[in-house]
Design a protein around this motif. Sequence first.
Motif, PDB file in Angstrom:
ATOM      1  N   ALA A 194      -4.174   3.507  -1.379  1.00  0.00           N
ATOM      2  CA  ALA A 194      -2.959   3.334  -2.218  1.00  0.00           C
ATOM      3  C   ALA A 194      -2.833   3.658  -3.634  1.00  0.00           C
ATOM      4  N   ASP A 195      -1.714   3.536  -4.344  1.00  0.00           N
ATOM      5  CA  ASP A 195      -1.441   3.892  -5.622  1.00  0.00           C
ATOM      6  C   ASP A 195      -2.448   2.991  -6.492  1.00  0.00           C
ATOM      7  N   ARG A 196      -3.039   3.898  -7.390  1.00  0.00           N
ATOM      8  CA  ARG A 196      -4.125   3.079  -8.366  1.00  0.00           C
ATOM      9  C   ARG A 196      -3.862   1.939  -8.908  1.00  0.00           C
ATOM     10  N   SER A 256       0.867  -1.072  -0.053  1.00  0.00           N
ATOM     11  CA  SER A 256       0.176  -0.187   0.104  1.00  0.00           C
ATOM     12  C   SER A 256       0.925   1.328   0.193  1.00  0.00           C
ATOM     13  N   LEU A 257       2.115   1.010   0.283  1.00  0.00           N
ATOM     14  CA  LEU A 257       3.185   2.373   0.154  1.00  0.00           C
ATOM     15  C   LEU A 257       3.895   2.303  -1.079  1.00  0.00           C
ATOM     16  N   VAL A 258       3.676   1.622  -1.903  1.00  0.00           N
ATOM     17  CA  VAL A 258       4.429   1.403  -3.207  1.00  0.00           C
ATOM     18  C   VAL A 258       3.528   2.078  -4.468  1.00  0.00           C
ATOM     19  N   THR A 259       4.367   2.689  -5.289  1.00  0.00           N
ATOM     20  CA  THR A 259       3.698   3.388  -6.346  1.00  0.00           C
ATOM     21  C   THR A 259       4.297   2.817  -7.741  1.00  0.00           C
ATOM     22  N   GLU A 260       3.522   3.029  -8.640  1.00  0.00           N
ATOM     23  CA  GLU A 260       3.914   2.615 -10.119  1.00  0.00           C
ATOM     24  C   GLU A 260       5.249   3.511 -10.329  1.00  0.00           C
ATOM     25  N   GLN A 279      -3.994  -1.065  -6.156  1.00  0.00           N
ATOM     26  CA  GLN A 279      -5.473  -1.045  -5.984  1.00  0.00           C
ATOM     27  C   GLN A 279      -5.819  -2.060  -7.036  1.00  0.00           C
ATOM     28  N   GLN A 280      -5.760  -1.749  -8.295  1.00  0.00           N
ATOM     29  CA  GLN A 280      -6.262  -2.512  -9.280  1.00  0.00           C
ATOM     30  C   GLN A 280      -5.834  -3.914  -9.387  1.00  0.00           C
ATOM     31  N   ALA A 281      -4.278  -4.063  -9.187  1.00  0.00           N
ATOM     32  CA  ALA A 281      -3.818  -5.403  -8.968  1.00  0.00           C
ATOM     33  C   ALA A 281      -4.537  -6.179  -7.897  1.00  0.00           C
ATOM     34  N   PHE A 282      -4.733  -5.529  -6.594  1.00  0.00           N
ATOM     35  CA  PHE A 282      -5.337  -6.574  -5.490  1.00  0.00           C
ATOM     36  C   PHE A 282      -6.738  -6.792  -5.874  1.00  0.00           C
TER      37      PHE A 282
END
Length: 322
Positions: free
Chosen positions: A129-131, A87-91, A134-137
Amino acid sequence: MNRVVLTAEYGPRAPDLWRWLDEEADGPIGEFVTRFAVLDATERQETRASLTSADQQKLLVYAQRSAFAALRHGDPVLVRSAVTAMSLVTEGAVGDERVIWTVVGFICHARRRVGGLDRAGVAALIGRADRAVQQAFERMSDDDSNLLFDSGVREFTTGAGLVFLEDKEGTYEPGVDLVAMAHTIAELLEAHHYHVESLAVGDVLMLYAFDDRSDHVDTAAVEAARGQTATVRVEAVLDGGPYQPLSVYVVELPNDHDAAIVAAAADRRDWPHEIQLAVAAGPICAVLRMDFRADDEPFIETIDGLERFRAGLLAAIRTPAS
């Protein structure tokens, strides 16, 4: 909150999935993630905004390692920690959305296997979280497909516990434990200051028959190689050296004769774009190959230098019958 994560550093072998290595950085980064999980919404947003790309890269490694450890020990707390870290990681920091999807698939596999966190629990942890995360989860939390396949790995149980090897999706029907042989070869390479980055199953050893008689492999050996029933590839790079991968193919053939002629055709090949050494024992052969380098860059190995690996390769692939 205290940014302990900034002072924790992973070693270059921390992301390895083909083996488990303890890392001191797991402790302080895990403590950081635990403290983050109990912050209020405003504090979480401020913490996310304060993280550098380097911080997020460490959290990505931590998330994968937590899922790996959760599977090895059956610990649902580690699954929760892995989701929180993601949840702290961004693309933007990772630079490749596919990496996010690969790690999330691995975490969702661990959640499915270990339990302890339902879909609502995942949604709560990845709020804001980064979109891309979120989409992956959102997609994978309810996905009934083979999440390991989607992440490009296959699960194996070894003498050292559960590990994950790259899955090249080829035929893999061994009659002996090629993975154990590959682990022994990996140890051999690392004893010579190579970092083994991966082990891959379902790969294929290719031999080529050229029309030019000065650069020719026996066509009978090429045909024999097509009958391989299982192959594991060990991929390594020299510590501190240029990117010139050293690959070892551990190949099972239908019989001793085919293994012998494949090894004979592949042994001590020294051409401008390829150097090789090969051995055979029973129906198994091992081919060590270096065939990539930057333009005009000399190979870091020589055909004579590769001889230091011959005895170790032969010992690794010998079975009681051979």
